[in-house]
Design a protein around this motif. Structure first.
Motif, PDB file in Angstrom:
ATOM      1  N   THR A 120       0.835  -1.200   0.000  1.00  0.00           N
ATOM      2  CA  THR A 120       0.000   0.000   0.000  1.00  0.00           C
ATOM      3  C   THR A 120       0.871   1.253   0.000  1.00  0.00           C
ATOM      4  O   THR A 120       1.620   1.495   0.940  1.00  0.00           O
ATOM      5  CB  THR A 120      -0.902   0.005   1.248  1.00  0.00           C
ATOM      6  N   GLN A 121       0.743   2.045  -1.066  1.00  0.00           N
ATOM      7  CA  GLN A 121       1.602   3.215  -1.229  1.00  0.00           C
ATOM      8  C   GLN A 121       1.397   4.224  -0.097  1.00  0.00           C
ATOM      9  O   GLN A 121       2.345   4.840   0.368  1.00  0.00           O
ATOM     10  CB  GLN A 121       1.313   3.855  -2.596  1.00  0.00           C
ATOM     11  N   ALA A 122       0.155   4.358   0.372  1.00  0.00           N
ATOM     12  CA  ALA A 122      -0.146   5.359   1.394  1.00  0.00           C
ATOM     13  C   ALA A 122       0.558   5.064   2.716  1.00  0.00           C
ATOM     14  O   ALA A 122       0.701   5.949   3.549  1.00  0.00           O
ATOM     15  CB  ALA A 122      -1.660   5.441   1.618  1.00  0.00           C
ATOM     16  N   PHE A 123       0.976   3.804   2.916  1.00  0.00           N
ATOM     17  CA  PHE A 123       1.621   3.458   4.192  1.00  0.00           C
ATOM     18  C   PHE A 123       3.125   3.702   4.153  1.00  0.00           C
ATOM     19  O   PHE A 123       3.798   3.537   5.160  1.00  0.00           O
ATOM     20  CB  PHE A 123       1.370   1.990   4.553  1.00  0.00           C
ATOM     21  N   ALA A 124       3.642   4.060   2.988  1.00  0.00           N
ATOM     22  CA  ALA A 124       5.089   4.281   2.873  1.00  0.00           C
ATOM     23  C   ALA A 124       5.498   5.422   3.792  1.00  0.00           C
ATOM     24  O   ALA A 124       4.795   6.420   3.912  1.00  0.00           O
ATOM     25  CB  ALA A 124       5.447   4.610   1.429  1.00  0.00           C
ATOM     26  N   LEU A 136       5.490   5.361   6.981  1.00  0.00           N
ATOM     27  CA  LEU A 136       4.952   5.121   8.321  1.00  0.00           C
ATOM     28  C   LEU A 136       5.587   3.836   8.873  1.00  0.00           C
ATOM     29  O   LEU A 136       6.002   2.964   8.098  1.00  0.00           O
ATOM     30  CB  LEU A 136       3.432   4.950   8.262  1.00  0.00           C
ATOM     31  N   PRO A 137       5.664   3.698  10.186  1.00  0.00           N
ATOM     32  CA  PRO A 137       6.246   2.471  10.742  1.00  0.00           C
ATOM     33  C   PRO A 137       5.287   1.281  10.628  1.00  0.00           C
ATOM     34  O   PRO A 137       4.661   0.870  11.607  1.00  0.00           O
ATOM     35  CB  PRO A 137       6.516   2.844  12.209  1.00  0.00           C
ATOM     36  N   ILE A 138       5.135   0.789   9.407  1.00  0.00           N
ATOM     37  CA  ILE A 138       4.243  -0.343   9.147  1.00  0.00           C
ATOM     38  C   ILE A 138       5.034  -1.389   8.368  1.00  0.00           C
ATOM     39  O   ILE A 138       5.653  -1.059   7.352  1.00  0.00           O
ATOM     40  CB  ILE A 138       3.011   0.099   8.350  1.00  0.00           C
ATOM     41  N   ALA A 139       5.039  -2.625   8.839  1.00  0.00           N
ATOM     42  CA  ALA A 139       5.782  -3.702   8.174  1.00  0.00           C
ATOM     43  C   ALA A 139       4.916  -4.301   7.071  1.00  0.00           C
ATOM     44  O   ALA A 139       3.916  -4.950   7.341  1.00  0.00           O
ATOM     45  CB  ALA A 139       6.154  -4.779   9.182  1.00  0.00           C
ATOM     46  N   GLN A 140       5.297  -4.034   5.817  1.00  0.00           N
ATOM     47  CA  GLN A 140       4.477  -4.509   4.702  1.00  0.00           C
ATOM     48  C   GLN A 140       5.240  -5.560   3.915  1.00  0.00           C
ATOM     49  O   GLN A 140       6.119  -5.235   3.146  1.00  0.00           O
ATOM     50  CB  GLN A 140       4.137  -3.358   3.767  1.00  0.00           C
ATOM     51  N   ASN A 179      -0.607  -5.265  -0.961  1.00  0.00           N
ATOM     52  CA  ASN A 179      -1.605  -4.279  -0.563  1.00  0.00           C
ATOM     53  C   ASN A 179      -2.783  -4.959   0.130  1.00  0.00           C
ATOM     54  O   ASN A 179      -3.482  -5.760  -0.472  1.00  0.00           O
ATOM     55  CB  ASN A 179      -2.064  -3.531  -1.821  1.00  0.00           C
TER      56      ASN A 179
END
Lengths: 556, 195
Positions: A302-306, A308-312, A316
Motif C-alpha cells: 500500500t503506497q499510502a503506508f510508505a 509510516l512504521p508499518i511492516a508490509q 496491498n
C-alpha cells in the motif's frame, strides 16, 4: 508470484475447466434434446401453452425473449414498490425511491447486478429472494436460451422455441447445479435463515446489530448465473456471504464454470468441437494474462503506508479479507470481470492502480468466457469480424461454418461491438465533465476518473462490480446506468441472432481446401488479434487518463 | 401479443414456485438440519443466553486489555458493512493509517503489522494475522497483569493457516482469542483465590 499463488490459480481455473467438460455435455443434452423431445419438453409445452409448439425464426425468438424480459422487469419493479406491505420483512425495510427501483430492476433483468444500494439496509427478504434472486435465475436462463438459439441457427436448423429454452435453462441447468453448490456453501458455513437481525452486546458492552438472512441460496445463484449481486452491500467480502478460504474457492469455481461449459455446448450443437477448443483456448489465454498481471501488480505494498512504521511484506491489504489468503481477492477480481459476474472478493476501489485496470480490461473485452450464454455470443461477434478481415486478406468471400459473411452481417457485428465503446466512453465523458459524476467521487485526481470509467464500463458490460466509493445512488447515476444496462444487454443479443438469421437464409457452401480453417493456430491468432485491436485499443486513451496516470504519478 | 404475455406470466409463476420457493426451502431445510449454528449466523451466547456477537463478524475493541480487530470503515456496523474504498495512493488513507500507528504506538524499531493498519473489504473481518496478534501481546499482558509468555502461547495455539498448504501465514479469530483471554483470567483468579 509465490508457489501458493500459482497453485491456487491452477486449481481454480484448471479445476473449473475440467468440470466444465461434463457440464457442457449435460447442458447440451438438456438444452437441445434430440428432435426437440426431451423428457420434460411435454411439461414445458404445457406451461408455455400454444406458443410452445411453434418453431421460431430469429424475429419470433427475439420477440418472445423481449416479452418475457419486460414481464421480468415489471414484476420486480412492483415487488420493490410494495415491499413494505408484503411479508418476509423481519427488519422492517421501508419504501424505496423510484429511480433506485428502476435501476435495480434493470440491473437484475439484464444479468448485470450493479447495486446502488446495500441489501441489508434496503430490501426485505421477499424482495431479495422473490424479486432479485428470481431474476438471477431467469436472466441467466435468458442468456443461455439465446446462445442455444444462435448455435442451432449456425448448425443450419430452426432457432427453436424461446418459451421452452428458458424453462430448460432454469429448471434443468441452473436449478440442479445451484442445489449442489448451495449445499457445499452451507457446509462451508454460509448462513440460511429467515430469523432477521440479532442485537448482540459485545465483550466491551457495545450494542452490535448483526444483519443475517437467507444468504446461501442467494449467493449460489449469484455466482452460477454470472449475476454477481450480493446479499450484503460489500458482496463476497462480507464474512457471512463468504466465511472462509474454502467457500472463497468454491465461489470462484462457481463464477466461471457455466460460462466455460457454454463454449463446449456451443461446439457440440454446431458439431465442431475442434473449433470450440480453439475458442476456449483464446479465452483461457486472456484470463491467464490478466490473472498474472493482477496478482503481480497487487504484490506492491500500500503506497499510502510508505514512510509510516508499518511492516508490509504481503502486498496491498487495504480492502482485503485475511481469510482468503494473499491472492484470493485479486484472482477473484479477474475471474468475476472476465465473466460478466461482477461479485467482489476484495474492494476494487482499493486495488493498486494497475491491478484495478485488469478488471476493466476484462469488461472492455467482455468475452473471456463472459456471461452465461452471452459471453460466447460476444465472442461470435469478434469471430464474424475476424473471419471477414481474414477473408479480405486472402481474397476470398469470407465464410464461417460454410455460411457467407457479407457486408450486412459485418455491419451488424461491428455496430454491436462499437456500441459497447460508445456507451462506456460517451457515458464517462458526460459524467466526468458534469457534477452528475464529479460531485459523487470518493477519491480525487486520476482515481476519481477511474471511478466514473469503471461504473460505465461495468454497466455496459453487464458486469455489476464497481469502484464502490462512488456515491452512485443518485437520480442521474440510476437513470443513466439503468438505460445503458438495458441497451447494452439487448443490442448484443438481438443483433447476433439477426446475423445468424440472415446468414442461414443463404445457401451453405461446402468447405474446401481454400476455406479458412477455424480449427487451428492461425485462426486462434487472428481471433486474439481482432479482440485486442477492436476491444482493447478503443479504451487505451481512457485507461491512460485513469489507472495508468495514477500509477505513473504515485507509485514510485 | 396477449398470448406472449400469458406465456410469460405462466413461466413466471412456475419459476417463482420452483426456483425461488422450492429452492430456498430446500436449501433452508438442509442448512437448518445439517449446520444449524452457522446457518443462523454463528451467533455466540453468554451463559445467560444473551447474544455476545457472531463468530464470523468482527466487533470493535478499544480497551488495552483486549486484542484489537482490524480498522473498519463503518465502525464494525454489522447492519451496514462497507470498505473504505480509498485508493492505495490516497492522502486520506495515509492520514487514517497515521492515526492507527499512533493508537498502537508503533515505531520504526517496532513497526506495526500491515493488516492492523489496513481496513478490510467489508469492515467486518473477524481475523488478524498471527504477527498482528503477537504485536499486541505486550499491551494486553500489561493491562491484564498476565505473563506475556502465556499470552504468546495462547496466540500460537489459536492461529491457523486459512487455506492449509494453499496459503501463506496464519490468522487468528479476534473474538475467539478475547473470549479465551477472559476465561484465562477467570481461571487465574480462581487459582489465586484457592491458594
Amino acid at each position: 508470484m509465490t508457489l501458493q499463488a500459482i497453485l491456487l490459480v491452477l486449481i481454480i481455473i484448471g479445476g473449473a475447466a475440467l468440470l466444465s467438460w461434463p457440464l457442457g455435455r449435460y447442458m447440451t443434452r438438456v438444452m437441445d434434446p434430440d428432435g426437440g423431445t426431451g423428457a420434460m419438453t411435454g411439461v414445458f409445452r404445457g406451461i408455455a401453452g400454444s406458443l410452445g409448439r411453434e418453431e421460431q425464426d430469429w424475429k419470433r425468438y427475439v420477440f418472445a425473449m423481449l416479452a418475457f424480459n419486460i414481464v421480468m422487469f415489471t414484476v420486480v419493479y412492483l415487488i420493490q414498490a410494495t415491499q413494505q406491505w408484503l411479508p418476509l420483512n423481519p427488519d422492517g425495510m421501508g419504501a424505496v425511491r423510484p429511480d433506485l427501483m428502476f435501476n435495480t430492476a434493470a440491473s437484475f433483468t439484464t444479468n448485470t447486478n450493479l447495486q446502488h444500494y446495500s441489501g441489508e439496509s434496503t430490501y426485505s427478504y421477499l424482495t431479495q429472494l422473490g424479486g432479485l434472486m428470481w431474476l438471477q435465475f431467469v436472466s441467466a436462463a435468458t442468456g443461455l436460451a439465446a446462445l442455444v438459439a444462435m448455435a442451432r441457427g449456425l448448425a443450419g436448423r430452426s432457432l427453436g422455441n424461446f418459451w421452452l429454452d428458458v424453462q430448460r435453462a432454469s429448471f434443468l441447468v441452473l436449478l440442479p447445479v445451484a442445489l449442489v453448490f448451495a449445499a457445499a456453501l452451507v457446509l462451508g458455513g454460509v448462513p440460511m435463515t429467515f430469523g432477521g437481525s440479532v442485537v448482540a452486546t459485545t465483550l466491551e458492552g457495545v450494542q452490535q446489530t448483526i444483519a443475517r438472512g437467507p444468504v446461501a441460496a442467494f449467493v449460489t445463484i449469484k455466482q452460477l448465473g454470472t449475476n454477481g449481486g450480493g446479499f450484503f452491500g460489500p458482496n463476497s467480502t462480507h464474512p457471512l456471504e463468504n466465511p472462509s478460504f474454502w467457500t472463497n474457492m468454491i465461489q470462484m469455481v462457481a463464477i466461471i464454470i457455466v460460462p466455460m461449459a457454454c463454449v463446449w455446448m456451443f461446439g457440440r450443437i454446431i458439431g465442431r468441437m475442434r473449433h470450440a477448443v480453439v475458442i476456449f483456448a483464446v479465452m483461457l489465454v486472456f484470463v491467464l494474462i490478466k490473472t498474472t498481471g493482477a496478482v503481480v501488480f497487487e504484490t506492491t505494498p500500500t503506497q499510502a503506508f510508505a514512510g509510516l512504521p508499518i511492516a508490509q511484506d504481503v502486498g496491498n491489504l487495504e480492502g482485503k479479507e485475511l481469510r482468503f489468503g494473499a491472492t484470493g481477492g485479486t484472482l477473484w477480481a479477474v475471474l468475476a470481470t472476465a465473466t460478466s459476474n461482477g461479485s467482489v472478493g476484495a474492494m476494487h476501489d482499493s486495488l493498486n492502480p494497475l491491478t484495478g485496470m485488469m478488471p476493466m480490461v476484462g469488461m472492455w473485452l467482455n468475452e473471456s468466457f463472459g456471461g452465461v450464454g452471452v459471453g460466447m455470443i460476444n465472442m461470435f461477434l469478434y469471430i464474424v469480424v475476424a473471419v471477414f478481415v481474414a477473408g479480405m486478406m486472402i481474397g476470398r468471400t469470407p465464410e464461417y461454418l460454410g455460411w457467407r459473411v457479407e457486408s450486412r452481417e459485418v455491419k451488424l457485428a461491428l455496430f454491436a461491438l462499437l456500441a459497447h465503446g460508445v456507451f462506456i466512453l460517451g457515458g464517462t465523458a458526460i459524467f466526468a465533465a458534469t457534477p452528475w459524476g464529479a460531485a459523487t467521487l470518493n477519491n480525487i485526481g486520476p482515481h476519481g476518473f477511474s471511478e466514473i470509467l469503471y461504473e460505465f464500463t461495468s454497466a455496459t458490460a453487464n458486469n455489476g462490480s464497481g469502484f464502490e466509493g462512488l456515491g452512485d445512488n443518485t437520480v442521474p447515476w440510476n437513470i443513466a446506468t439503468g438505460l445503458v444496462m438495458l441497451f447494452a444487454r439487448f443490442i448484443p443479443i438481438i443483433l447476433p441472432l439477426a446475423i445468424v438469421g440472415f446468414m442461414s437464409s443463404k445457401r451453405r457452401a461446402a468447405e474446401s481446401a481454400g476455406t479458412l480453417s477455424v480449427e487451428g493456430g492461425v485462426f486462434a491468432t487472428m481471433l486474439a488479434v481482432t479482440v485486442i485491436v477492436v476491444g482493447a485499443l478503443t479504451f487505451f486513451p481512457a485507461a491512460t487518463l485513469g489507472p495508468i496516470a495514477e500509477h505513473v504519478m504515485f507509485m514510485n | 401479443m396477449l398470448q406472449s404475455l400469458l406465456a410469460s406470466l405462466r413461466i413466471t409463476a412456475a419459476t417463482m414456485a420452483i426456483c425461488v420457493a422450492g429452492y430456498s426451502a430446500a436449501v433452508w431445510a438442509f442448512a437448518q438440519t445439517v449446520t444449524p449454528f452457522t446457518a443462523n449466523g454463528s451467533i455466540l451466547m453468554d451463559p445467560a443466553r444473551n447474544p455476545i456477537g457472531s463468530r464470523q463478524i468482527a466487533q470493535g475493541f478499544s480497551q488495552p486489555g483486549y486484542f484489537w480487530s482490524r480498522p473498519s470503515a463503518v465502525d464494525y456496523n454489522a447492519a451496514g458493512a462497507a470498505g473504505s474504498n480509498r485508493s492505495p495512493t490516497s492522502e486520506d488513507l495515509k492520514a487514517r493509517a497515521a492515526e492507527t500507528v499512533a493508537a498502537y504506538g508503533a515505531t520504526p524499531d517496532n513497526p506495526l503489522s500491515a493488516d492492523l493498519a489496513a481496513a478490510s473489504g467489508a469492515g467486518l473481518d473477524p481475523h488478524i494475522s498471527e504477527e498482528g496478534a503477537l504485536y499486541q501481546v505486550p499491551r494486553v499482558a500489561e493491562a491484564r497483569k498476565l505473563d506475556p509468555v502465556k499470552l504468546t502461547e495462547l496466540v500460537n495455539q489459536q492461529a491457523r493457516p486459512p487455506g492449509a498448504f494453499l496459503s501463506n501465514g496464519r490468522i487468528v479469530n479476534v473474538l475467539d482469542l478475547n473470549r479465551a483471554l477472559d476465561q484465562l483470567e477467570d481461571t487465574q483468579k480462581q487459582v489465586v483465590a484457592g491458594q
